[in-house]
Design a protein around this motif. Structure first.
Motif, PDB file in Angstrom:
ATOM      1  N   LYS A 172       0.991  -0.897   0.529  1.00 21.90           N
ATOM      2  CA  LYS A 172      -0.186  -0.097   0.282  1.00 21.90           C
ATOM      3  C   LYS A 172       0.736   1.661  -0.295  1.00 21.90           C
ATOM      4  O   LYS A 172       1.649   1.194   0.804  1.00 21.90           O
ATOM      5  CB  LYS A 172      -1.191   0.219   1.221  1.00 21.90           C
ATOM      6  CG  LYS A 172      -1.668   1.124   1.543  1.00 21.90           C
ATOM      7  CD  LYS A 172      -3.152   1.299   3.145  1.00 21.90           C
ATOM      8  CE  LYS A 172      -3.746   2.507   2.744  1.00 21.90           C
ATOM      9  NZ  LYS A 172      -4.631   2.351   4.087  1.00 21.90           N
ATOM     10  N   VAL A 204       0.357   5.512  -0.343  1.00 19.41           N
ATOM     11  CA  VAL A 204      -0.275   6.340  -0.498  1.00 19.41           C
ATOM     12  C   VAL A 204       0.332   7.940  -0.934  1.00 19.41           C
ATOM     13  O   VAL A 204       1.138   8.012  -0.922  1.00 19.41           O
ATOM     14  CB  VAL A 204      -1.188   6.878   0.967  1.00 19.41           C
ATOM     15  CG1 VAL A 204      -1.240   8.121   0.615  1.00 19.41           C
ATOM     16  CG2 VAL A 204      -1.687   5.743   1.517  1.00 19.41           C
ATOM     17  N   THR A 250       0.435  11.041  -2.355  1.00 18.81           N
ATOM     18  CA  THR A 250       0.341  12.717  -2.434  1.00 18.81           C
ATOM     19  C   THR A 250       0.443  14.008  -2.544  1.00 18.81           C
ATOM     20  O   THR A 250       1.752  13.549  -3.509  1.00 18.81           O
ATOM     21  CB  THR A 250       0.477  13.761  -0.865  1.00 18.81           C
ATOM     22  OG1 THR A 250      -0.809  12.007   0.082  1.00 18.81           O
ATOM     23  CG2 THR A 250      -0.520  14.260  -0.732  1.00 18.81           C
ATOM     24  N   ALA A 299      -3.941  16.146  -4.793  1.00 20.76           N
ATOM     25  CA  ALA A 299      -4.619  14.701  -4.940  1.00 20.76           C
ATOM     26  C   ALA A 299      -3.670  13.869  -4.192  1.00 20.76           C
ATOM     27  O   ALA A 299      -3.381  13.786  -4.166  1.00 20.76           O
ATOM     28  CB  ALA A 299      -4.807  14.985  -7.047  1.00 20.76           C
ATOM     29  N   THR A 300      -4.482  12.629  -4.397  1.00 26.46           N
ATOM     30  CA  THR A 300      -4.084  11.622  -3.522  1.00 26.46           C
ATOM     31  C   THR A 300      -4.819  10.758  -4.085  1.00 26.46           C
ATOM     32  O   THR A 300      -5.484   9.975  -5.486  1.00 26.46           O
ATOM     33  CB  THR A 300      -4.664  11.690  -2.357  1.00 26.46           C
ATOM     34  OG1 THR A 300      -6.099  11.112  -1.865  1.00 26.46           O
ATOM     35  CG2 THR A 300      -4.457  12.033  -0.801  1.00 26.46           C
ATOM     36  N   GLN A 301      -3.556   9.071  -4.690  1.00 26.03           N
ATOM     37  CA  GLN A 301      -3.572   7.889  -4.827  1.00 26.03           C
ATOM     38  C   GLN A 301      -3.114   6.766  -4.170  1.00 26.03           C
ATOM     39  O   GLN A 301      -2.355   7.234  -3.580  1.00 26.03           O
ATOM     40  CB  GLN A 301      -3.588   7.443  -6.159  1.00 26.03           C
ATOM     41  CG  GLN A 301      -3.783   9.165  -7.605  1.00 26.03           C
ATOM     42  CD  GLN A 301      -3.794   8.671  -8.526  1.00 26.03           C
ATOM     43  OE1 GLN A 301      -3.036   7.750  -8.961  1.00 26.03           O
ATOM     44  NE2 GLN A 301      -3.874   9.586  -9.366  1.00 26.03           N
ATOM     45  N   THR A 302      -3.707   5.727  -4.026  1.00 29.61           N
ATOM     46  CA  THR A 302      -3.281   4.731  -3.233  1.00 29.61           C
ATOM     47  C   THR A 302      -2.908   3.701  -3.656  1.00 29.61           C
ATOM     48  O   THR A 302      -4.425   3.656  -5.021  1.00 29.61           O
ATOM     49  CB  THR A 302      -4.397   4.435  -2.040  1.00 29.61           C
ATOM     50  OG1 THR A 302      -4.472   5.661  -0.983  1.00 29.61           O
ATOM     51  CG2 THR A 302      -3.863   3.523  -0.458  1.00 29.61           C
ATOM     52  N   LYS A 303      -2.074   2.671  -4.002  1.00 30.96           N
ATOM     53  CA  LYS A 303      -1.886   2.144  -4.885  1.00 30.96           C
ATOM     54  C   LYS A 303      -0.499   0.824  -4.392  1.00 30.96           C
ATOM     55  O   LYS A 303      -0.261   1.590  -3.364  1.00 30.96           O
ATOM     56  CB  LYS A 303      -1.409   2.627  -5.937  1.00 30.96           C
ATOM     57  CG  LYS A 303      -0.211   3.577  -6.621  1.00 30.96           C
ATOM     58  CD  LYS A 303      -0.084   4.257  -8.072  1.00 30.96           C
ATOM     59  CE  LYS A 303       0.492   2.846  -9.126  1.00 30.96           C
ATOM     60  NZ  LYS A 303       0.634   3.119 -10.281  1.00 30.96           N
ATOM     61  N   TRP A 328       0.789  11.273 -13.409  1.00 28.13           N
ATOM     62  CA  TRP A 328      -0.586  12.212 -12.899  1.00 28.13           C
ATOM     63  C   TRP A 328      -0.796  13.292 -13.708  1.00 28.13           C
ATOM     64  O   TRP A 328      -0.365  13.474 -14.569  1.00 28.13           O
ATOM     65  CB  TRP A 328      -0.129  12.479 -11.523  1.00 28.13           C
ATOM     66  CG  TRP A 328      -1.828  14.089 -11.024  1.00 28.13           C
ATOM     67  CD1 TRP A 328      -2.066  13.141 -10.725  1.00 28.13           C
ATOM     68  CD2 TRP A 328      -1.102  15.230 -10.666  1.00 28.13           C
ATOM     69  NE1 TRP A 328      -3.217  13.867 -10.422  1.00 28.13           N
ATOM     70  CE2 TRP A 328      -2.598  15.595 -10.439  1.00 28.13           C
ATOM     71  CE3 TRP A 328      -0.285  16.098 -11.411  1.00 28.13           C
ATOM     72  CZ2 TRP A 328      -3.122  16.403 -10.201  1.00 28.13           C
ATOM     73  CZ3 TRP A 328      -0.915  17.302 -10.596  1.00 28.13           C
ATOM     74  CH2 TRP A 328      -1.713  17.726  -9.895  1.00 28.13           C
ATOM     75  N   ASP A 329      -2.311  12.452 -14.140  1.00 29.20           N
ATOM     76  CA  ASP A 329      -3.100  12.944 -14.951  1.00 29.20           C
ATOM     77  C   ASP A 329      -3.860  14.269 -15.283  1.00 29.20           C
ATOM     78  O   ASP A 329      -4.063  14.926 -16.050  1.00 29.20           O
ATOM     79  CB  ASP A 329      -4.355  11.994 -15.384  1.00 29.20           C
ATOM     80  CG  ASP A 329      -5.391  11.971 -14.371  1.00 29.20           C
ATOM     81  OD1 ASP A 329      -5.197  12.883 -13.289  1.00 29.20           O
ATOM     82  OD2 ASP A 329      -6.179  10.967 -14.881  1.00 29.20           O
ATOM     83  N   ARG A 374      -5.723  15.560 -12.692  1.00 35.13           N
ATOM     84  CA  ARG A 374      -6.882  15.785 -11.872  1.00 35.13           C
ATOM     85  C   ARG A 374      -6.962  15.756 -11.198  1.00 35.13           C
ATOM     86  O   ARG A 374      -5.933  14.839 -10.350  1.00 35.13           O
ATOM     87  CB  ARG A 374      -7.796  14.257 -12.653  1.00 35.13           C
ATOM     88  CG  ARG A 374      -9.116  14.896 -12.602  1.00 35.13           C
ATOM     89  CD  ARG A 374     -10.237  14.067 -13.348  1.00 35.13           C
ATOM     90  NE  ARG A 374      -9.732  14.182 -14.829  1.00 35.13           N
ATOM     91  CZ  ARG A 374     -10.309  14.400 -14.971  1.00 35.13           C
ATOM     92  NH1 ARG A 374     -11.290  15.737 -15.260  1.00 35.13           N
ATOM     93  NH2 ARG A 374     -10.042  15.020 -16.782  1.00 35.13           N
ATOM     94  N   SER A 428      -8.375  15.584  -6.571  1.00 32.79           N
ATOM     95  CA  SER A 428     -10.005  15.120  -6.256  1.00 32.79           C
ATOM     96  C   SER A 428     -10.838  15.533  -6.253  1.00 32.79           C
ATOM     97  O   SER A 428     -11.999  14.621  -6.154  1.00 32.79           O
ATOM     98  CB  SER A 428      -8.723  14.904  -4.767  1.00 32.79           C
ATOM     99  OG  SER A 428      -7.757  14.456  -4.624  1.00 32.79           O
TER     100      SER A 428
END
Length: 226
Positions: A125, A127, A129, A139-143, A154-155, A157, A159
């Motif tokens: 995991k 995160v 940021t 924006a935040t993404q989790t992967k 990052w595109d 876009r 949050s």
């Protein structure tokens, strides 16, 4: 006679403390004066009160040391100049090439911002940021992140679903492995070099609207964009 020799100490000390730019001519003049005065004193010394040999020997050693230091400084200056010229020539040859450099901040342009990530090991995991130039979270993404070097794009876009304005953005990553232990993730940027600034002590490369020092470049690809 010893007073005459002692008075030379101020000449040597003044030469040592002066700036290098004028020292070369100053020390040469003072050294010639020293030799002239020393020769005159040797020729006219009182046999009953001869010169202190230890004192004028120390003067000779002191002048020789200062003269050697000046020559060393000149040689070092030449080496530094040659090194800067070599670095500038190397850097100018990188224009147009795609490089990867150390750094967490890159530019959002044409709807994309790309970083190169290198986790110390696989992260179950992570995160991601993304913050703007003012430190605001955009924006935040989790992967999950596999081990090894990989790209993250990052595109643009946010949050909120809206497209963020072009500019500089910073990526911060908090990653955990399957056991919940923290995983260090090395963050880099990639892009084509648009220009090189060689006016400073080290060449500075422009990648998009970001500048990075030549020493921070870790990989060099071919010509063209990402």
């Amino acid at each position: 006679m010893t007073a005459g020799i002692s008075s030379l100490t101020s000449l040597s000390t003044a030469s040592t403390g002066a700036k290098t730019g004028s020292d070369a001519s100053t020390i040469a003049g003072n050294f010639n004066q020293f030799l002239t005065l020393l020769t005159t004193q040797l020729q006219n010394q009182n046999p009953l009160d001869p010169l202190d040999t230890n004192q004028f020997t120390q003067q000779l050693v002191q002048f020789a040391s200062v003269e050697q230091q000046l020559k060393t400084n000149d040689q070092l200056g030449s080496l530094i100049t040659a090194s800067k010229a070599s670095a500038a020539a190397t850097a100018s040859g990188l224009i147009g090439k795609t490089v990867t450099a150390d750094g967490a901040t890159t530019s959002l342009a044409d709807g994309a911002a790309t970083w190169t990530l290198n986790p110390a090991r696989a992260a179950a995991k992570a995160v991601m940021t993304i913050t703007d130039a003012k430190g605001n979270v955009v924006a935040t993404q989790t992967k999950a992140l596999p081990a090894g070097s990989q790209s993250f794009t990052w595109d643009g876009r946010a949050s909120t679903g809206q497209l963020a304005a072009e500019g500089k953005y910073t990526l911060k990553i908090q990653a955990l492995d399957a056991t919940g232990s923290s995983v260090a993730v090395d963050t880099k940027i990639s892009g084509a070099i648009a220009s090189v600034d060689v006016t400073g002590a080290e060449p500075v490369l422009t990648i998009g609207d970001r500048t990075v020092a030549l020493s921070s470049v870790e990989a060099i690809g071919g010509t063209g964009g990402n």
